[in-house]
Motif scaffolding. Structure first.
Motif, mmCIF file in Angstrom:
data_model
loop_
_atom_site.group_PDB
_atom_site.id
_atom_site.type_symbol
_atom_site.label_atom_id
_atom_site.label_comp_id
_atom_site.label_asym_id
_atom_site.label_seq_id
_atom_site.Cartn_x
_atom_site.Cartn_y
_atom_site.Cartn_z
ATOM 1 N N PRO A 88 60.272 -75.136 43.904
ATOM 2 C CA PRO A 88 60.033 -73.379 43.918
ATOM 3 C C PRO A 88 59.472 -73.797 42.565
ATOM 4 C CG PRO A 88 61.358 -73.872 45.315
ATOM 5 C CD PRO A 88 61.381 -75.387 45.118
ATOM 6 N N PRO A 89 58.564 -73.757 41.862
ATOM 7 C CA PRO A 89 57.822 -73.825 40.475
ATOM 8 C C PRO A 89 59.056 -72.932 39.332
ATOM 9 C CG PRO A 89 56.249 -71.654 42.019
ATOM 10 C CD PRO A 89 57.818 -72.114 43.052
ATOM 11 N N CYS A 90 59.106 -74.193 38.893
ATOM 12 C CA CYS A 90 60.473 -74.493 37.442
ATOM 13 C C CYS A 90 59.425 -74.593 36.113
ATOM 14 C CB CYS A 90 61.630 -75.131 38.518
ATOM 15 S SG CYS A 90 62.537 -74.943 37.118
ATOM 16 N N ARG A 91 60.195 -73.890 35.550
ATOM 17 C CA ARG A 91 59.519 -74.825 33.733
ATOM 18 C C ARG A 91 60.114 -75.970 33.087
ATOM 19 N NH1 ARG A 91 57.376 -69.752 30.949
ATOM 20 N NH2 ARG A 91 56.133 -69.826 32.878
ATOM 21 N N ILE A 92 59.604 -76.179 32.844
ATOM 22 C CA ILE A 92 59.767 -77.509 31.966
ATOM 23 C C ILE A 92 59.791 -77.616 30.438
ATOM 24 C CG2 ILE A 92 60.082 -78.543 33.994
ATOM 25 C CD1 ILE A 92 57.421 -80.355 33.676
ATOM 26 N N LEU A 93 58.776 -76.865 30.375
ATOM 27 C CA LEU A 93 58.610 -76.753 29.389
ATOM 28 C C LEU A 93 58.253 -75.377 28.585
ATOM 29 C CD1 LEU A 93 55.817 -77.544 28.025
ATOM 30 C CD2 LEU A 93 55.935 -79.696 28.795
ATOM 31 N N ASP A 111 60.527 -84.902 28.334
ATOM 32 C CA ASP A 111 60.955 -85.415 29.587
ATOM 33 C C ASP A 111 60.860 -84.125 30.498
ATOM 34 O OD1 ASP A 111 62.775 -86.889 30.431
ATOM 35 O OD2 ASP A 111 64.488 -86.047 29.484
ATOM 36 N N VAL A 112 60.445 -85.454 31.768
ATOM 37 C CA VAL A 112 59.819 -84.834 33.039
ATOM 38 C C VAL A 112 60.776 -85.287 34.096
ATOM 39 C CG1 VAL A 112 58.492 -84.544 35.131
ATOM 40 C CG2 VAL A 112 57.576 -84.884 32.629
ATOM 41 N N THR A 113 61.407 -86.600 34.625
ATOM 42 C CA THR A 113 62.491 -86.769 35.296
ATOM 43 C C THR A 113 63.550 -87.455 35.182
ATOM 44 O OG1 THR A 113 61.902 -89.432 34.964
ATOM 45 C CG2 THR A 113 60.735 -87.866 36.691
ATOM 46 N N SER A 114 64.983 -87.440 35.479
ATOM 47 C CA SER A 114 65.897 -87.694 35.197
ATOM 48 C C SER A 114 67.058 -86.621 34.108
ATOM 49 C CB SER A 114 66.083 -88.811 34.330
ATOM 50 O OG SER A 114 66.408 -90.163 35.349
ATOM 51 N N VAL A 115 66.182 -85.570 33.893
ATOM 52 C CA VAL A 115 67.018 -84.287 33.319
ATOM 53 C C VAL A 115 67.866 -83.301 33.916
ATOM 54 C CG1 VAL A 115 65.835 -82.480 31.977
ATOM 55 C CG2 VAL A 115 64.761 -84.384 32.072
ATOM 56 N N ALA A 116 68.818 -83.488 33.502
ATOM 57 C CA ALA A 116 70.020 -82.125 34.126
ATOM 58 C C ALA A 116 69.740 -80.517 33.530
ATOM 59 C CB ALA A 116 71.972 -82.851 33.655
ATOM 60 N N ASP A 117 68.724 -80.631 32.361
ATOM 61 C CA ASP A 117 68.764 -79.628 32.022
ATOM 62 C C ASP A 117 67.314 -79.846 30.715
ATOM 63 O OD1 ASP A 117 68.535 -76.630 30.211
ATOM 64 O OD2 ASP A 117 70.856 -76.939 30.193
ATOM 65 N N TYR A 118 66.463 -78.534 31.488
ATOM 66 C CA TYR A 118 65.309 -78.668 30.775
ATOM 67 C C TYR A 118 65.224 -77.746 28.742
ATOM 68 C CZ TYR A 118 63.451 -81.442 34.650
ATOM 69 O OH TYR A 118 63.032 -82.439 35.176
ATOM 70 N N SER A 119 66.139 -77.293 29.227
ATOM 71 C CA SER A 119 66.199 -75.786 28.592
ATOM 72 C C SER A 119 66.008 -76.610 26.419
ATOM 73 C CB SER A 119 67.973 -74.992 28.130
ATOM 74 O OG SER A 119 68.359 -75.966 27.754
ATOM 75 N N PHE A 120 66.605 -77.772 26.157
ATOM 76 C CA PHE A 120 66.539 -78.243 25.107
ATOM 77 C C PHE A 120 64.353 -78.235 24.652
ATOM 78 C CE2 PHE A 120 65.500 -81.937 28.212
ATOM 79 C CZ PHE A 120 64.284 -82.955 27.553
ATOM 80 N N GLN A 121 63.798 -78.455 25.844
ATOM 81 C CA GLN A 121 61.826 -79.414 25.529
ATOM 82 C C GLN A 121 61.537 -76.869 25.680
ATOM 83 O OE1 GLN A 121 61.109 -82.265 26.994
ATOM 84 N NE2 GLN A 121 61.054 -81.293 29.007
ATOM 85 N N GLY A 122 62.465 -76.092 26.262
ATOM 86 C CA GLY A 122 61.854 -74.757 26.183
ATOM 87 C C GLY A 122 61.704 -74.228 27.784
ATOM 88 N N GLY A 123 62.115 -75.308 28.546
ATOM 89 C CA GLY A 123 62.416 -75.161 30.624
ATOM 90 C C GLY A 123 63.625 -74.576 30.889
ATOM 91 N N SER A 125 66.906 -73.951 32.040
ATOM 92 C CA SER A 125 68.501 -74.368 32.000
ATOM 93 C C SER A 125 69.081 -74.654 33.125
ATOM 94 C CB SER A 125 69.771 -73.119 31.710
ATOM 95 O OG SER A 125 69.928 -71.325 32.186
ATOM 96 N N GLY A 126 68.377 -76.122 33.726
ATOM 97 C CA GLY A 126 68.914 -76.574 35.344
ATOM 98 C C GLY A 126 68.065 -77.624 35.532
ATOM 99 N N ASN A 127 68.533 -78.310 36.893
ATOM 100 C CA ASN A 127 67.794 -79.654 37.280
ATOM 101 C C ASN A 127 65.995 -78.544 37.713
ATOM 102 O OD1 ASN A 127 68.842 -78.960 39.543
ATOM 103 N ND2 ASN A 127 69.596 -80.676 40.314
ATOM 104 N N CYS A 128 65.822 -77.640 37.834
ATOM 105 C CA CYS A 128 64.881 -77.397 38.391
ATOM 106 C C CYS A 128 64.816 -78.065 39.808
ATOM 107 C CB CYS A 128 63.735 -77.856 38.025
ATOM 108 S SG CYS A 128 62.921 -77.445 36.516
ATOM 109 N N ASN A 129 65.492 -77.344 40.789
ATOM 110 C CA ASN A 129 65.774 -76.940 41.590
ATOM 111 C C ASN A 129 65.770 -79.046 42.565
ATOM 112 O OD1 ASN A 129 64.948 -74.689 42.656
ATOM 113 N ND2 ASN A 129 63.607 -75.120 41.428
#
Length: 301
Positions: A88-93, A111-123, A125-129
């Motif tokens: 499902p579409p998920c914001r990563i930045l 950062d695109v892969t191996s990310v537990a929480d994308y909120s540090f780059q505006g995405g 707050s999770g690992n995007c499904n």
């Protein structure tokens, strides 16, 4: 030809297995019926009983094929043929929330892969499904949106630490909000970030991940064994047949088993969708014999 085989080897069967020649010939009927003429000829000309069995069961032909040069056909590569995993579409930045606008004629890494929480780059707050927990993957499918650039231009997304390609991922006009879906190859090394984005003009950037390409994982077959148990009389021969595989499964092999030491498996061979075995009871007491068929399928099919 069948008459020649029975006439030549019937006495051997009668002496070695104490079996009736006519009964042995009847039980061997399915084997004779499926054997091509050249196999029957080899069986009739064989100098030993095992060689005769091998001829009827096609072992001689298989051995010749095994000795012939084999030219493999490539049907895929685990290193270059990738599996697409949609999410499902998920914001990563989102540079409006973190990092600020990308400066004109500059590059920013993400950062695109191996990310537990994308909120540090505006995405998100999770690992995007589960995408952030999938490990490194070769490419990402991303919906890029350029927000209020200072002038007309473009952005280019490409793998980190590689030469920037002469291509545009999104073209935009000044003050515009423009989007485009793109497949972006990613850096697969040890770097924290995997993707670089160049912008011709000052602009904010939003990116939503909708899927990724990852190395395929081999799928194990689902297999089960079906069996038929029969009683073989003493001092006799018996041909047993396995049951058919369950719906959706394909027979991949089979084997035979006699319950007592006096039981001998004379022949084990496929018979279309079934497996058959020719047994000989060398003792006077009846015994149980079992014919197995191994059945497999690809999971989910």
């Amino acid at each position: 030809m069948v008459h020649q085989i029975v006439k030549k080897w019937g006495p051997h069967v009668q002496e070695a297995y104490r079996a009736d020649i006519n009964e042995w010939a009847r039980q061997m009927g399915p084997v004779f019926a499926q054997s091509p003429m050249d196999a029957l000829q080899r069986a009739a000309d064989a100098r030993g009983f095992e060689a005769m069995n091998d001829a009827l069961l096609g072992k001689a032909g298989a051995a010749s094929a095994a000795r012939a040069p084999v030219t493999p056909t490539a049907i895929g590569s685990p290193t270059t043929d990738l599996t697409f995993v949609p999410i499902p579409p998920c914001r990563i930045l989102d540079t409006r929330l973190s990092g600020g606008a990308i400066a004109a004629n500059s590059v920013r890494d993400f950062d695109v892969t191996s990310v537990a929480d994308y909120s540090f780059q505006g995405g998100a707050s999770g690992n995007c499904n589960g995408a952030g927990a999938a490990g490194s993957f070769y490419a990402a499918v991303i919906n890029f949106t350029v927000v209020t650039p200072s002038t007309a231009g473009y952005i280019t997304a490409y793998p980190l630490q590689t030469p920037r390609p002469v291509a545009a991922t999104v073209n935009y006009s000044g003050g515009d909000i423009s989007g485009n879906l793109a497949v972006v190859a990613l850096e697969m090394g040890a770097a924290v970030n995997e993707m670089s984005v160049y912008s011709y003009a000052d602009t904010h950037l939003v990116a939503d991940l909708v899927g990724y390409y990852i190395a395929p994982t081999p799928t194990a077959l689902q297999c089960q064994t079906v069996q038929t148990i029969s009683t073989m009389n003493g001092s006799s021969t018996f041909t047993g047949t396995s049951p058919a595989c369950p719906a959706g499964y394909t027979k991949t092999g089979g084997y035979c088993q006699a319950a007592a030491a006096a039981g001998r498996v004379v022949a084990s061979y496929p018979n279309g969708l079934l497996h058959q075995c020719l047994f000989a009871n060398e003792g006077p007491t009846a015994m149980l014999v079992t014919v197995y068929a191994e059945c497999c399928r690809v999971p989910g099919r």
